[in-house]
Design a protein around this motif. Structure first.
Motif, PDB file in Angstrom:
ATOM      1  N   SER A  64      -3.579  13.863  -2.000  1.00 36.90           N
ATOM      2  CA  SER A  64      -3.971  12.944  -1.599  1.00 36.90           C
ATOM      3  C   SER A  64      -4.021  12.137  -2.145  1.00 36.90           C
ATOM      4  CB  SER A  64      -4.090  12.350   0.474  1.00 36.90           C
ATOM      5  OG  SER A  64      -5.237  12.833  -0.177  1.00 36.90           O
ATOM      6  N   TYR A  65      -2.959  10.983  -2.703  1.00 34.01           N
ATOM      7  CA  TYR A  65      -3.227   9.374  -3.381  1.00 34.01           C
ATOM      8  C   TYR A  65      -2.984   8.052  -2.954  1.00 34.01           C
ATOM      9  CZ  TYR A  65      -4.096   6.615  -7.921  1.00 34.01           C
ATOM     10  OH  TYR A  65      -4.468   6.120  -9.138  1.00 34.01           O
ATOM     11  N   SER A  66      -3.712   7.192  -3.098  1.00 31.87           N
ATOM     12  CA  SER A  66      -3.225   6.142  -2.437  1.00 31.87           C
ATOM     13  C   SER A  66      -3.600   4.963  -3.367  1.00 31.87           C
ATOM     14  CB  SER A  66      -4.314   5.791  -0.902  1.00 31.87           C
ATOM     15  OG  SER A  66      -5.329   5.393  -1.872  1.00 31.87           O
ATOM     16  N   PHE A  69       0.343  -1.320   0.515  1.00 36.37           N
ATOM     17  CA  PHE A  69      -0.194   0.030  -0.235  1.00 36.37           C
ATOM     18  C   PHE A  69       0.647   1.229  -0.191  1.00 36.37           C
ATOM     19  CE2 PHE A  69      -2.351  -3.449   2.488  1.00 36.37           C
ATOM     20  CZ  PHE A  69      -3.500  -3.133   1.292  1.00 36.37           C
ATOM     21  N   VAL A  88       1.113   5.747  -0.315  1.00 33.18           N
ATOM     22  CA  VAL A  88       1.058   6.389  -0.236  1.00 33.18           C
ATOM     23  C   VAL A  88       1.376   7.692  -0.705  1.00 33.18           C
ATOM     24  CG1 VAL A  88      -1.421   8.108   0.763  1.00 33.18           C
ATOM     25  CG2 VAL A  88      -1.676   5.903   1.417  1.00 33.18           C
ATOM     26  N   SER A 137       4.729   4.158   2.629  1.00 32.91           N
ATOM     27  CA  SER A 137       4.303   3.269   1.906  1.00 32.91           C
ATOM     28  C   SER A 137       5.127   2.431   2.985  1.00 32.91           C
ATOM     29  CB  SER A 137       5.626   2.553   1.064  1.00 32.91           C
ATOM     30  OG  SER A 137       6.920   2.131   1.376  1.00 32.91           O
TER      31      SER A 137
END
Length: 243
Positions: A233-235, A183, A185, A199
């Motif tokens: 923000s992007y994930s 994951f 972000v 991460s």
């Protein structure tokens, strides 16, 4: 054998009659007891005579009426203002009020030493999630409306990561076979640069590798909220398989 008694004189032959007579007498006595009535004795002739001579008297309390006097007023009566009559011959001085308006042709001198400059504090706007931003960040080469830009952004970031990520690294680290998840972000700040990369994965080496790849993304056109550039923000979830 010779019979000693006369059969006609034996009482056993009349036992049924005696029993019936006994039952009848018993029922009659029971009925008589049930129907027997008693009455109270009348003793009214022995009662005495009461004579009511005195009349009933009620005690009426005597209430003394007192005269209530009003409280004394110590305050002096209000004084009536005396009005002074001015004769017509008496001269009264008039007060002249000067105007505070300035003339356009007159110069105004301002002392600049009394002016204190105050720095405006820049308003800090928190990062807005990618799905809530009004105008999404634009990846280099993407065109179209807001929805098309979002799809293009996701596609380009996924392709950029897929070309640079080494899947064999997980095998070299000795991870067990199977599907693994990472994951990531990160933030596209108001200048379009990638910052604050975070991460999380099954191994610290993989987390570092992913952070370096995402940090190498190209500079983009920043996202806007109400016409102002803001951080977005992007994930991105990453799934890969270890064999």
């Amino acid at each position: 054998m010779e019979i000693k008694k006369n059969p006609k004189q034996q009482l056993e032959n009349y036992s049924k009659i005696f029993m019936q007579i006994g039952l009848v007498l018993t029922l009659y006595i029971t009925y008589a007891c049930m129907e027997y009535k008693t009455y109270d004795m009348d003793n009214t002739s022995n009662l005495g005579v009461v004579n009511m001579i005195d009349e009933m008297q009620e005690d009426i309390p005597i209430v003394e009426i007192k005269k209530v006097e009003p409280p004394k007023q110590n305050d002096p009566p209000p004084t009536i203002e005396k009005i002074k009559v001015v004769e017509d011959d008496l001269k009264v001085e008039e007060t002249i009020i000067e105007s505070t308006e300035t003339d356009e042709g007159q110069a105004v001198v301002v002392n600049t030493q009394d002016i204190v400059e105050v720095e405006e504090v820049e308003e800090v706007v928190e990062d807005i999630p990618f799905i809530l931003i009004e105008d999404v960040p634009v990846y280099p080469g993407c065109k179209g409306n807001n929805k098309e830009l979002k799809d293009c952004f996701t596609k380009k970031v996924t392709e950029f990561f897929g070309k640079r990520f080494d899947v064999n690294l997980a095998t070299e680290l000795g991870l067990q076979p199977g599907k693994k998840k990472l994951f990531v972000v990160f933030t596209i700040n108001k200048n379009g640069k990638i910052t604050n990369v975070r991460s999380r994965g099954p191994h610290p080496v993989l987390e570092k590798e992913v952070g370096e790849i995402i940090g190498a993304l190209p500079k983009m056109t920043p996202g806007k909220q109400r016409g102002m550039p803001v951080g977005v923000s992007y994930s991105i979830p990453i799934t890969f398989e270890v064999r």
